[in-house]
Design an enzyme around this catalytic site. Structure first.
Site, short mmCIF file in Angstrom:
data_model
loop_
_atom_site.label_atom_id
_atom_site.label_comp_id
_atom_site.label_asym_id
_atom_site.label_seq_id
_atom_site.Cartn_x
_atom_site.Cartn_y
_atom_site.Cartn_z
N ARG A 19 5.09 40.38 -12.43
CA ARG A 19 5.78 39.80 -11.12
C ARG A 19 4.78 39.49 -10.17
O ARG A 19 4.04 40.45 -9.63
CB ARG A 19 6.71 40.75 -10.60
CG ARG A 19 7.48 40.40 -9.41
CD ARG A 19 8.47 39.34 -10.02
NE ARG A 19 9.47 38.91 -8.81
CZ ARG A 19 9.52 37.74 -8.21
NH1 ARG A 19 8.62 36.92 -8.66
NH2 ARG A 19 10.38 37.47 -7.21
N GLY A 20 4.26 38.22 -9.99
CA GLY A 20 3.21 37.69 -9.15
C GLY A 20 3.22 38.34 -7.77
O GLY A 20 2.34 38.77 -7.43
N GLU A 21 4.24 38.27 -7.09
CA GLU A 21 4.43 38.71 -5.54
C GLU A 21 4.01 40.09 -5.39
O GLU A 21 3.66 40.53 -4.52
CB GLU A 21 5.75 38.33 -5.03
CG GLU A 21 6.98 39.24 -5.32
CD GLU A 21 8.20 38.87 -4.91
OE1 GLU A 21 8.91 39.65 -4.48
OE2 GLU A 21 8.40 37.61 -4.83
N ASP A 22 4.07 40.95 -6.59
CA ASP A 22 3.85 42.33 -6.64
C ASP A 22 2.34 42.52 -6.65
O ASP A 22 1.73 43.31 -5.99
CB ASP A 22 4.73 43.14 -7.67
CG ASP A 22 5.94 43.39 -7.09
OD1 ASP A 22 6.51 43.13 -6.23
OD2 ASP A 22 7.00 43.77 -8.24
N ARG A 24 -0.18 39.96 -8.11
CA ARG A 24 -1.10 38.90 -8.48
C ARG A 24 -2.28 39.02 -7.92
O ARG A 24 -3.53 38.80 -8.35
CB ARG A 24 -0.60 37.63 -8.32
CG ARG A 24 -1.28 36.39 -8.61
CD ARG A 24 -0.60 34.95 -7.86
NE ARG A 24 0.46 34.84 -8.37
CZ ARG A 24 0.96 34.33 -9.67
NH1 ARG A 24 -0.03 33.80 -10.56
NH2 ARG A 24 2.38 34.13 -9.89
N GLY A 52 3.42 19.97 -12.34
CA GLY A 52 4.50 18.89 -12.36
C GLY A 52 5.31 18.99 -13.51
O GLY A 52 6.07 18.00 -13.78
N GLU A 86 10.55 35.89 -20.23
CA GLU A 86 9.18 36.24 -20.99
C GLU A 86 9.52 37.23 -21.90
O GLU A 86 8.85 37.43 -22.91
CB GLU A 86 8.06 36.27 -19.93
CG GLU A 86 7.78 34.90 -19.06
CD GLU A 86 6.66 35.20 -18.25
OE1 GLU A 86 6.54 34.11 -17.33
OE2 GLU A 86 6.28 36.33 -18.00
#
Length: 1091
Positions: A19-22, A24, A52, A86
């Site tokens: 989880r990136g916001e946790d 990264r 994109g 994932e």
């Protein structure tokens, strides 16, 4: 390629789902940096994905292409639908298990229970997912529970929250496993895919048995390279793997226990195991390796103890395991019960040039100016991979002149690095095997293996067994015609080994390399008793030498003597001594009239004194029980054969051309299985009393070359007599006793007929009656049930008996030059070769015949007495006028196609059921291209646009037509076909030799004469890559007036109203009185016809 399903090479080492916001910018940033420092290639979504684009498909692909799949559970992991998707994909890859991914679960700031039961922040996340009514919720919950139940790493429990230590533990573990992976095998792996396909490696994945495979070949041929490549390709599909490199050398230096420890340590993942003995190690392997399917490679094994101690039997391993052995000895592996053995072959010319170029030029192609000398190097090396690499490195950066000089030197003094590798194979042989290898290199390359074995066995070398050992060790090969062959580098090694015996050639055991050197030794009488072989049979000297007969006296241990007829050598004096240890004596043109009086070689196998001046061999019987072959061809001073009563195993007696031979000793009648050649023995033919005693004769040749009428064939009343053109007072001799006769040659004997009773020779396999004056062949010939070859060339009969169809064993029939022969009857379906060229009266034959080769060259009347109706059917009529007309030629061509079984529609040429491959027609003419060829051009190029709905499966073939001139038929070029991108689509495209010869004889040189060449082809496998348009080009050396092309498709074949064969030919350019030539290639072979 058969193995594409297993050719996964990981694109990434690690894929991390987080989880990136946790984490990264903190934990993950440190982890990715640590991965980078340790050389671990991790997929990183903020760098690897194209901007994109939809992220999901690329993520899924990245997951599939990563070996380690890492999931880091943090507080907000479950709030991300992408993270959960994932996770589902990761678990799917794990369950597939092929290829095997490794899943790593990490609990960052949550406990396994929170993930497993979806409580706390995970419960809050799923409440939000339910509000959005996401359909995958149940799958996500199941995936979280399954993942939490896997063995995982907990940051708090393992390192008390210290992230740096935690990251180091994780990356170090991954690095350790990665180092357990692929082996370095080099970059220039030429031809490796061929071996992968031949081995069909995919069958070993998930197999229900233990597979044991051997890879064998000569030193330096690439066994270890192939084994490493297979290991790299396959290890991910097994639960454990180990590559034990160079078992032979490791055992020699450190002992077999070291190899056992390596194998056990790698498979069982242990480093502290101790083994006291080889037997104990074998028991550990036997008891511990059966728990899971594993891949083991035992490289370069060379004795049974290694095999018994490392892989005693298939029962030691778990079903699904793959055990690969490499080594030089096929028999060693066969006797150990190895399932199959893959024999490594030398590279072909293209592969050799590619491999050599990658080292000599650092590219796969030859540099400008080096092509010819590069081809010479490749020819010298003959496809040996190690030699190509060594010489490529050695020659890199040097000039063309230096290359030529180095190559010349290599032919005299082989490269030491290559020789050292090859020498390993020689050093592993016992003394008898080494002697046989050196003898073969010296005297028996290209010689029949049974013949060579007889000679070598008489030297007490146990040849039958030991020749097979050399074959099993890939030091020699036995060709399809049973001759011994040896790679040039092995022969060079043998020369070096012999030269190492002494710096002085006179003290070497074998003399065969330099004729001038050998003649010098003889002329100076310097030969010694060390010499065992003296062989200059295939080489002649440039210098002049005078040699006294006494020069042979010192060579008391000579086993093999081969001397050629050589005008540069003058022998004088008397021949007082020849070694009684001789096993093979081959002295063509021996100038001495008598052999030494005490010459008694009891163990001799072969005596070949052809073209010699001998007046007699010996006067009293000699007991030569091993003698099998005696050749006395063209010994014009011999008047009688010696007493053969004590030479009971003689199998071949060749007296061809002994024009003064009057009598054959009656003891010849005692010999069994004899092959007797009396061709040209003019005087023996008048004294035939010995013939009736030859009851065990297997082969008899009495070719007279037009000068002889053997009286014993001329008896009309004898059961097997033949009638000669010239009658003499006759002696009636019955051949009825020759019931064992297999080969009979009575050519050039002016015979008028063969009696009906010839059919009694029931064992006859070959019958040669060529160039007689036979007016007919009897029906009884059909009784020769074993007959395989019948040669009736150049006789005067007008027809052949229908009983020829009963000759079920007949493979070859030759009626060439039988100019009065008008018809061929139905022949046996087993016939593979029919030679009927220059049968200028031949009009009819039954058919179609599916033979490997049919020769009807210069048969101008063939198919002239036929007519073609509107349906294209063929029927016989009265003979047409012998002059060639346009209409007559059209009938001939159409009838010929009918004979081939293509009877109605010309498009049937292109249907798969005919097996048609190609049809060539050539003749003299100067007309325009027919309209049937829909793409036409006045130059030598035709561009053909492919249909907008082009489909290879609907494409059936093509036809071409070209009108052209060529001043030199031997520079005549066919056509090439290029795809839109310039890639070749050619399968054949050359003008056949038959048609080139026709053009040479009938057209080339005649002023303003044009040639017409038509070509139809259905072998179009290379057209699978065809796109947009293709270009046909008709040779640059040809002066093209016009050319045309037509492509054939399914719809062309389906048109019921399409023209017949006759119509097809009617719209061709007008045929001329100069005849033409045709070649047809079908599924069974070739047929050639010119008229």
């Amino acid at each position: 390629m058969a193995n594409t399903s297993i050719l996964l090479r990981w694109k990434y080492d690690v894929f991390v789902s987080f989880r990136g916001e946790d984490i990264r910018k903190s934990f993950m940033d440190h982890m990715f940096n640590d991965f980078k420092q340790k050389g671990i290639h991790a997929f990183r979504d903020d760098r690897e994905l194209p901007k994109g684009e939809e992220i999901s498909p690329h993520l899924y692909k990245a997951i599939e292409e990563s070996r380690f799949l890492m999931v880091i559970f943090s507080k907000n992991y479950a709030s991300s639908s992408w993270c959960l998707r994932e996770l589902v994909k990761i678990l799917e890859c794990k369950q597939m298990g092929d290829p095997k991914h490794e899943v790593q679960i990490i609990f960052y700031d949550v406990k396994p229970d929170m993930v497993r039961k979806q409580i706390g922040s995970y419960a809050e996340a799923f409440a939000k997912h339910q509000v959005l009514d996401r359909p995958e919720i149940d799958n996500w919950k199941e995936a979280l529970s399954m993942a939490a139940n896997l063995s995982g790493w907990d940051l708090q429990d393992m390192t008390n929250g210290y992230e740096y230590k935690f990251i180091d533990c994780i990356s170090s573990e991954i690095l350790k496993k990665l180092c357990d992976g692929p082996l370095h095998v080099g970059d220039n792996l030429v031809g490796i895919d061929f071996h992968f396909d031949k081995l069909n490696l995919s069958r070993f994945i998930g197999s229900d048995k233990v597979n044991m495979v051997g890879i064998c070949g000569i030193s330096g041929i690439g066994k270890t390279t192939l084994a490493k490549s297979i290991y790299n390709l396959m290890y991910v599909h097994f639960e454990g793997s180990c590559f034990c490199e160079d078992v032979k050398e490791v055992t020699k230096r450190q002992g077999l226990i070291q190899v056992q420890l390596q194998m056990i340590g790698k498979i069982l993942k242990t480093e502290d195991l101790k083994i006291a003995s080889v037997a104990e190690g074998a028991m550990v392997i036997k008891q511990r390796m059966a728990c899971k399917p594993i891949l083991v490679v035992l490289d370069d094994v060379d004795d049974h103890e290694q095999l018994d101690s490392l892989a005693g039997s298939a029962s030691w391993f778990c079903p699904g395991s793959l055990i690969i052995f490499t080594g030089k000895d096929k028999q060693l592996l066969r006797s150990h019960g190895v399932d199959e053995i893959h024999d490594m072959k030398f590279l072909d010319e293209d592969q050799s040039l590619q491999l050599f170029g990658s080292y000599a030029f650092k590219t796969k192609d030859s540099s400008t100016g080096f092509k010819e000398v590069a081809e010479e190097v490749v020819k010298y090396v003959q496809g040996h991979p190690l030699a190509l690499k060594v010489l490529g490195r050695f020659l890199y950066g040097k000039t063309v002149g230096q290359w030529v000089s180095e190559l010349d030197q290599l032919k005299v003094h082989p490269n030491k690095e290559i020789q050292q590798v090859l020498r390993l194979s020689y050093d592993g042989l016992n003394l008898h095997q080494q002697n046989i290898l050196l003898d073969i290199a010296c005297s028996f390359i290209g010689v029949n293996s049974d013949f060579a074995a007889s000679v070598l066995d008489s030297c007490n070398f146990f040849a039958d067994t030991n020749i097979q050992v050399l074959v099993d060790k890939s030091l020699i090969t036995i060709s399809s015609n049973n001759s011994l062959q040896m790679h040039d580098l092995i022969q060079a090694m043998a020369r070096e080994i012999v030269s190492e015996e002494s710096s002085a050639p006179v003290n070497r055991s074998r003399l065969w390399v330099n004729p001038s050197e050998i003649y010098t030794i003889l002329s100076e009488k310097k030969a010694t008793d060390v010499v065992e072989i003296l062989d200059i049979q295939q080489k002649k000297s440039i210098q002049k030498f005078d040699i006294d007969g006494k020069a042979f006296a010192p060579m008391k241990n000579l086993r093999i003597l081969k001397l050629p007829m050589d005008d540069a050598v003058n022998f004088s004096g008397r021949l007082d001594f020849l070694s009684n240890k001789l096993r093979l004596l081959c002295w063509h043109g021996c100038p001495f009239k008598l052999l030494p009086s005490d010459f008694y070689p009891e163990n001799i196998v072969v005596i070949d004194l052809s073209y010699s001046h001998l007046t007699q061999l010996w006067t009293t019987p000699k007991c030569l029980r091993r003698l099998k072959v005696m050749k006395l061809r063209y010994c014009c001073n011999l008047t009688t054969t010696p007493d053969l009563s004590e030479i009971t195993n003689l199998e071949e007696l060749d007296l061809e051309g002994c024009v003064n031979m009057v009598t054959v000793h009656p003891s010849i009648g005692m010999l069994k299985r004899l092959v007797l050649n009396l061709a040209g023995c003019l005087k023996v033919g008048q004294h035939p009393s010995f013939v009736s005693s030859l009851r065990n004769l297997e082969s008899l040749s009495f070719s007279g070359e037009g000068r002889i009428q053997p009286r014993w064939w001329t008896s009309i009343t004898a059961p097997f007599g033949l009638l000669s053109k010239q009658q003499h007072p006759q002696r009636s001799v019955s051949l009825a006793g020759l019931h064992m006769l297999k080969d009979l040659n009575v050519s050039y004997c002016n015979l008028l007929e063969v009696p009906e009773s010839i059919g009694g020779l029931s064992c006859l396999k070959k019958l040669n009656l060529k160039r007689n004056n036979l007016l007919e062949v009897p029906e009884s010939i059909g009784g020769l049930s074993c007959l395989e070859v019948l040669n009736l060339k150049g006789n005067n009969f007008t027809s052949l008996p229908g009983s020829l169809s009963q000759l079920s064993s007949l493979g070859l029939l030759n009626v060439k030059g039988c100019k009065k022969l008008e018809a061929l009857p139905e022949l046996s379906h087993g016939l593979t070769d029919l030679y009927a060229s220059d049968c200028t009266s031949l009009r009819e034959m039954s058919g179609p015949y599916e033979r490997t080769y049919n020769d009807f060259r210069n048969c101008p009347k063939l198919f002239t007495n036929v007519t073609i109706d509107s349906e294209g059917s063929i029927s016989k009529t009265e003979c047409l006028d012998s002059s060639i007309t346009f209409q007559g030629s059209i009938h001939q061509l159409s009838a010929f196609l009918g004979y081939l079984g293509i009877q109605t529609n010309r498009c049937k040429l292109f249907t798969r059921d005919t097996g048609f491959r190609s049809l060539n027609i050539g003749y003299r003419g100067n007309s325009n291209i027919p309209e049937w060829f829909t793409n036409r051009s006045t130059g030598n190029h035709v561009k053909v646009e492919l249909p907008s709905d082009w489909c290879f499966n609907k494409f059936k073939g093509f036809g071409t037509c070209v009108v052209f001139k060529c001043k030199d038929s031997w520079k005549m070029q066919g056509h090439s076909v290029k795809n839109f991108d310039g890639a070749s689509l050619n399968t054949y495209g050359n003008i056949p030799l038959l048609i080139q010869c026709y053009f040479e004889n009938e057209v080339v040189g005649i002023q303003d004469s044009y040639m017409i060449w038509l070509y139809y082809e259905s072998d179009i496998k290379k057209w699978k890559e065809a796109k947009n348009f293709v270009t046909f080009c008709f040779g640059e050396n040809n002066e093209v007036k016009e050319c045309g092309v037509r492509l054939m498709f399914d719809e062309d074949l389906q048109q019921e109203d399409d023209v017949t064969n006759l119509s097809m030919l009617l719209d061709l350019p007008t045929l001329s009185q100069h005849g033409g030539a045709l070649q047809y290639a079908g599924p069974w072979g070739f047929i050639e016809w010119s008229w």
